[in-house]
Enzyme design. Sequence first.
Site, PDB file in Angstrom:
ATOM      1  N   GLY A  47       1.815  41.377 -15.866  1.00 40.53           N
ATOM      2  CA  GLY A  47       2.213  41.531 -14.627  1.00 40.53           C
ATOM      3  C   GLY A  47       3.288  40.696 -14.127  1.00 40.53           C
ATOM      4  O   GLY A  47       4.421  41.258 -13.538  1.00 40.53           O
ATOM      5  N   GLU A 103       1.979  34.379 -10.514  1.00 39.34           N
ATOM      6  CA  GLU A 103       1.174  35.640 -10.743  1.00 39.34           C
ATOM      7  C   GLU A 103       1.738  36.747 -10.080  1.00 39.34           C
ATOM      8  O   GLU A 103       2.540  36.311  -8.912  1.00 39.34           O
ATOM      9  CB  GLU A 103      -0.295  35.220 -10.218  1.00 39.34           C
ATOM     10  CG  GLU A 103      -1.094  36.513 -10.019  1.00 39.34           C
ATOM     11  CD  GLU A 103      -1.774  37.161 -11.240  1.00 39.34           C
ATOM     12  OE1 GLU A 103      -0.717  37.603 -12.155  1.00 39.34           O
ATOM     13  OE2 GLU A 103      -2.825  37.474 -11.394  1.00 39.34           O
ATOM     14  N   ASP A 104       1.740  37.915 -10.367  1.00 43.84           N
ATOM     15  CA  ASP A 104       2.354  38.961  -9.839  1.00 43.84           C
ATOM     16  C   ASP A 104       2.062  39.327  -8.319  1.00 43.84           C
ATOM     17  O   ASP A 104       2.489  39.397  -7.439  1.00 43.84           O
ATOM     18  CB  ASP A 104       2.499  40.210 -10.515  1.00 43.84           C
ATOM     19  CG  ASP A 104       1.153  40.691 -11.202  1.00 43.84           C
ATOM     20  OD1 ASP A 104       0.054  39.901 -10.961  1.00 43.84           O
ATOM     21  OD2 ASP A 104       0.916  41.554 -11.905  1.00 43.84           O
ATOM     22  N   ASP A 107      -5.223  39.916  -5.335  1.00 46.12           N
ATOM     23  CA  ASP A 107      -6.052  40.795  -4.688  1.00 46.12           C
ATOM     24  C   ASP A 107      -7.246  40.417  -4.327  1.00 46.12           C
ATOM     25  O   ASP A 107      -7.485  39.763  -3.240  1.00 46.12           O
ATOM     26  CB  ASP A 107      -6.308  42.087  -5.561  1.00 46.12           C
ATOM     27  CG  ASP A 107      -6.848  43.202  -5.088  1.00 46.12           C
ATOM     28  OD1 ASP A 107      -7.014  43.363  -3.836  1.00 46.12           O
ATOM     29  OD2 ASP A 107      -7.204  44.290  -5.803  1.00 46.12           O
ATOM     30  N   PHE A 156      -2.170  50.307  -3.385  1.00 48.16           N
ATOM     31  CA  PHE A 156      -1.923  50.014  -4.720  1.00 48.16           C
ATOM     32  C   PHE A 156      -0.437  50.289  -5.052  1.00 48.16           C
ATOM     33  O   PHE A 156       0.192  51.013  -4.856  1.00 48.16           O
ATOM     34  CB  PHE A 156      -2.924  50.962  -5.700  1.00 48.16           C
ATOM     35  CG  PHE A 156      -2.755  50.346  -6.898  1.00 48.16           C
ATOM     36  CD1 PHE A 156      -3.876  49.624  -7.208  1.00 48.16           C
ATOM     37  CD2 PHE A 156      -2.078  50.851  -7.841  1.00 48.16           C
ATOM     38  CE1 PHE A 156      -3.853  49.025  -8.713  1.00 48.16           C
ATOM     39  CE2 PHE A 156      -2.301  50.178  -9.307  1.00 48.16           C
ATOM     40  CZ  PHE A 156      -3.124  49.258  -9.494  1.00 48.16           C
ATOM     41  N   ARG A 169       5.938  49.559 -15.004  1.00 45.29           N
ATOM     42  CA  ARG A 169       6.309  48.267 -14.698  1.00 45.29           C
ATOM     43  C   ARG A 169       7.687  48.025 -14.696  1.00 45.29           C
ATOM     44  O   ARG A 169       8.244  46.924 -14.174  1.00 45.29           O
ATOM     45  CB  ARG A 169       5.681  47.536 -16.055  1.00 45.29           C
ATOM     46  CG  ARG A 169       4.297  47.204 -16.075  1.00 45.29           C
ATOM     47  CD  ARG A 169       3.811  46.374 -16.959  1.00 45.29           C
ATOM     48  NE  ARG A 169       2.520  46.405 -17.576  1.00 45.29           N
ATOM     49  CZ  ARG A 169       1.551  45.710 -17.048  1.00 45.29           C
ATOM     50  NH1 ARG A 169       1.573  44.991 -16.092  1.00 45.29           N
ATOM     51  NH2 ARG A 169       0.339  45.906 -17.526  1.00 45.29           N
TER      52      ARG A 169
HETATM   53  P1  IMP Z   1      -7.662  39.938  -8.414  1.00 50.06           P
HETATM   54  O1  IMP Z   1      -8.362  39.323  -9.684  1.00 50.06           O
HETATM   55  O2  IMP Z   1      -8.391  41.157  -7.865  1.00 50.06           O
HETATM   56  O3  IMP Z   1      -7.050  39.179  -7.317  1.00 50.06           O
HETATM   57  O4  IMP Z   1      -6.431  41.060  -9.210  1.00 50.06           O
HETATM   58  C1  IMP Z   1      -5.463  40.376  -9.806  1.00 50.06           C
HETATM   59  C2  IMP Z   1      -4.792  41.266 -10.790  1.00 50.06           C
HETATM   60  O5  IMP Z   1      -5.366  42.721 -10.457  1.00 50.06           O
HETATM   61  C3  IMP Z   1      -3.333  41.288 -10.787  1.00 50.06           C
HETATM   62  O6  IMP Z   1      -2.798  40.334 -11.465  1.00 50.06           O
HETATM   63  C4  IMP Z   1      -2.938  42.648 -11.049  1.00 50.06           C
HETATM   64  O7  IMP Z   1      -3.179  42.704 -12.678  1.00 50.06           O
HETATM   65  C5  IMP Z   1      -4.253  43.623 -10.609  1.00 50.06           C
HETATM   66  N1  IMP Z   1      -3.858  44.367  -9.492  1.00 50.06           N
HETATM   67  C6  IMP Z   1      -4.290  44.002  -8.150  1.00 50.06           C
HETATM   68  N2  IMP Z   1      -3.819  44.856  -7.422  1.00 50.06           N
HETATM   69  C7  IMP Z   1      -2.768  45.632  -7.828  1.00 50.06           C
HETATM   70  C8  IMP Z   1      -1.735  46.801  -7.296  1.00 50.06           C
HETATM   71  O8  IMP Z   1      -1.591  46.720  -6.137  1.00 50.06           O
HETATM   72  N3  IMP Z   1      -1.145  47.041  -8.383  1.00 50.06           N
HETATM   73  C9  IMP Z   1      -1.021  46.779  -9.631  1.00 50.06           C
HETATM   74  N4  IMP Z   1      -1.987  45.734  -9.999  1.00 50.06           N
HETATM   75  C10 IMP Z   1      -2.791  45.083  -9.320  1.00 50.06           C
HETATM   76 MG    MG Z   2      -1.845  40.549 -13.210  1.00 51.03          MG
END
Ligand code: IMP
Ligand code: MG
Length: 181
Positions: A47, A103-104, A107, A156, A169
């Site tokens: 990402g 990090e992109d 969440d 999302f 992407r």
């Molecule tokens: P977390 O561990 O829940 O914070 O999720 C982080 C990862 O989930 C990111 O590095 C993304 O790969 C994916 N992710 C979370 N939200 C999105 C979104 O809105 N679009 C695309 N990927 C997401």
């Molecule tokens: Mg990611």
Amino acid sequence: MNSKLLKKNLKLVLSKKEISQKIKELAKKIEKDYKDEPLIFIGTLKGAFIFLADLVRNIKNPNVEIDFVRVRSYGFSDTSSGKVEITKDIEVSLEGKNVILVEDIVDTGITLEFLYNYIKTLNPKSLKICVLIDKKERRKVRIPIDYVGFEIEKGFLVGYGLDFAEKYRHLPHIKEVIKNE
Ligand code: IMP
Ligand code: MG
């Protein structure tokens, strides 16, 4: 899923111009904080590849290094389940070095918390986190984020490195996937 249908249901959230302006601001802050000190950016694959590429090209510090880590979180397809594993490890030594984890999107925070704790075990001199998008709604764990591009409540998002089932992407902007009613 019909991809033509999906394409119609993407709503622009962040334009190319907004993203590039924000990246310049983030790069300025980072330059101010580290000056010419050695600094390693660790991008999370896949990402963060576009974000990292644009960010580092705005940084004039001659002592910059770049590496990547890839993790997999399993469980649901669009959210972290709480189980994260490394599928491509960091390949440079971080011992005694300044590290910025890039990090992109954050969440739930589970992925970043895992990586933060992992990198700490590699004994860096300092460790900061830089995210393009801080998505608040589903946060489960608190982690200190030092550089934030945009704060977004929910939705999302795709584009600029972010995918939906590996698609989108390559988009130069960020859009929200609007679910069919
Ligand atoms: P977390 O561990 O829940 O914070 O999720 C982080 C990862 O989930 C990111 O590095 C993304 O790969 C994916 N992710 C979370 N939200 C999105 C979104 O809105 N679009 C695309 N990927 C997401
Ligand atoms: Mg990611």
